[in-house]
Design an enzyme around this catalytic site. Structure first.
Site, PDB file in Angstrom:
ATOM      1  N   ASN A   1      35.124  42.628  46.342  1.00 44.14           N
ATOM      2  CA  ASN A   1      34.671  42.956  44.065  1.00 44.14           C
ATOM      3  C   ASN A   1      33.143  43.146  44.427  1.00 44.14           C
ATOM      4  OD1 ASN A   1      35.500  39.565  43.561  1.00 44.14           O
ATOM      5  ND2 ASN A   1      36.273  41.723  43.125  1.00 44.14           N
TER       6      ASN A   1
ATOM      7  N   ASP B   1      41.951  35.804  37.415  1.00 39.78           N
ATOM      8  CA  ASP B   1      42.791  37.318  36.407  1.00 39.78           C
ATOM      9  C   ASP B   1      42.397  37.067  35.766  1.00 39.78           C
ATOM     10  OD1 ASP B   1      42.293  39.990  37.313  1.00 39.78           O
ATOM     11  OD2 ASP B   1      44.526  40.227  37.820  1.00 39.78           O
TER      12      ASP B   1
HETATM   13  C1  FPP Z   1      39.037  38.404  37.635  1.00 39.89           C
HETATM   14  O1  FPP Z   1      38.931  39.150  36.525  1.00 39.89           O
HETATM   15  C2  FPP Z   1      37.799  37.066  37.854  1.00 39.89           C
HETATM   16  C3  FPP Z   1      36.961  37.432  38.972  1.00 39.89           C
HETATM   17  C4  FPP Z   1      36.378  38.729  39.792  1.00 39.89           C
HETATM   18  C5  FPP Z   1      35.754  36.602  38.432  1.00 39.89           C
HETATM   19  C6  FPP Z   1      35.772  35.392  38.951  1.00 39.89           C
HETATM   20  C7  FPP Z   1      34.730  34.428  38.000  1.00 39.89           C
HETATM   21  C8  FPP Z   1      34.905  33.351  37.184  1.00 39.89           C
HETATM   22  C9  FPP Z   1      36.166  33.078  36.604  1.00 39.89           C
HETATM   23  C10 FPP Z   1      33.732  32.992  37.116  1.00 39.89           C
HETATM   24  C11 FPP Z   1      32.769  32.045  38.104  1.00 39.89           C
HETATM   25  C12 FPP Z   1      33.068  31.419  38.879  1.00 39.89           C
HETATM   26  C13 FPP Z   1      32.480  30.154  38.963  1.00 39.89           C
HETATM   27  C14 FPP Z   1      33.477  29.379  39.567  1.00 39.89           C
HETATM   28  C15 FPP Z   1      31.345  29.271  38.359  1.00 39.89           C
HETATM   29  P1  FPP Z   1      38.476  40.481  36.990  1.00 39.89           P
HETATM   30  O2  FPP Z   1      37.294  40.785  36.219  1.00 39.89           O
HETATM   31  O3  FPP Z   1      38.846  41.435  37.381  1.00 39.89           O
HETATM   32  O4  FPP Z   1      39.393  40.772  34.948  1.00 39.89           O
HETATM   33  P2  FPP Z   1      40.454  42.266  34.936  1.00 39.89           P
HETATM   34  O5  FPP Z   1      40.617  42.380  36.325  1.00 39.89           O
HETATM   35  O6  FPP Z   1      40.768  41.941  33.819  1.00 39.89           O
HETATM   36  O7  FPP Z   1      39.379  42.930  34.718  1.00 39.89           O
END
Ligand code: FPP
Length: 238
Positions: free
Chosen positions: A65, A17
């Site tokens: 998501n 996250d």
């Molecule tokens: C949460 O951060 C993260 C995600 C929803 C996606 C996770 C994906 C990756 C780490 C990259 C791709 C993965 C692979 C396996 C190649 P957020 O967007 O919710 O962050 P925020 O809460 O700060 O907005």
């Protein structure tokens, strides 16, 4: 004992996250945060392999998501395509089996195809497992398992009176994978967010304010040391 050889988790699960906040802090678009997050994925995967941690489960895309803007979803799917293309050789070289949990059928067709291909081509590797939770929800997994068992009961193949925790767990997405020993969540949020609800029952929970794109080997090592400490302490009491 040096930290590397102290009590190691067999299975680490991570809620990655904070990509969006990391990008905002740098004044960059959210996708840039996800890109850096993908670098952390590679760093942590390597760190697990080097230490002999056999199972790594990453919450890469939750069922919730899908509610994100279309462009962000497309960017995340693209990152997944790139990850598969660029890291496939490394998975083979290190003999890591790729697996997916979640409702894979909701992902774009070409991503499903690539995932299935890489899963198939790495399925003979038994020791190390990278498990991507994609279009994953813990309640959906439990619901899917209930549906499978109900179907078996309807067909007369299962006696409802004989359903135990073990029978139930066998209907989950990856029944042979041991439950996580350690759950890590980055970015300061202290929630499970519908991740591995059944499997995390006895896991040690580790929360850090570090944002996922900044979570690299040193941060991971810190989490492992905390785990070893807790584990040793609880071991002594029991
Ligand atoms: C949460 O951060 C993260 C995600 C929803 C996606 C996770 C994906 C990756 C780490 C990259 C791709 C993965 C692979 C396996 C190649 P957020 O967007 O919710 O962050 P925020 O809460 O700060 O907005």
């Amino acid at each position: 004992m040096p930290p590397e050889t102290a009590q190691l988790p067999r299975h680490v699960a991570i809620i990655m996250d904070g990509n969006g906040r990391w990008a905002a802090r740098h004044g960059w678009p959210r996708l840039r945060g996800h890109e850096e997050g993908a670098e952390s994925v590679i760093a942590v995967l390597r760190a697990c392999r080097e230490r002999g941690i056999r199972y790594l489960t990453l919450y890469a895309f939750s069922a919730e998501n899908w509610r994100r803007p279309r462009l962000e979803i497309a960017g995340l799917m693209d990152l997944l395509r790139r990850f598969l293309r660029d890291r496939e050789a490394e998975l083979h070289e290190k003999r890591i089996r790729l697996r997916v949990i979640g409702r894979l059928q909701y992902l774009p067709r070409d991503v499903q195809r690539e995932l299935r291909r890489v899963m198939d081509e790495t399925k003979s590797y038994r020791e190390y497992h990278l498990i991507l939770a994609l279009s994953y929800g813990g309640r959906a997994e439990i619901t899917d398992a209930a549906r499978t068992l109900a179907q078996e009961a309807r067909e007369g193949r299962l006696d409802p009176a004989r359903i135990t925790e073990r029978t139930f767990a066998r209907a989950l997405y990856a029944p042979d994978v041991p439950d996580p020993d350690l759950l890590i969540r980055t970015s300061g949020e202290i929630r499970l967010s519908n991740f591995l609800l059944w499997q995390l029952s006895y896991a040690e929970l580790y929360f850090t304010p570090t944002l996922w794109p900044d979570f690299r080997e040193a941060e991971f090592q810190r989490a492992l040391e905390e785990y070893a400490h807790r584990h040793r302490r609880y071991g002594a009491l029991s």
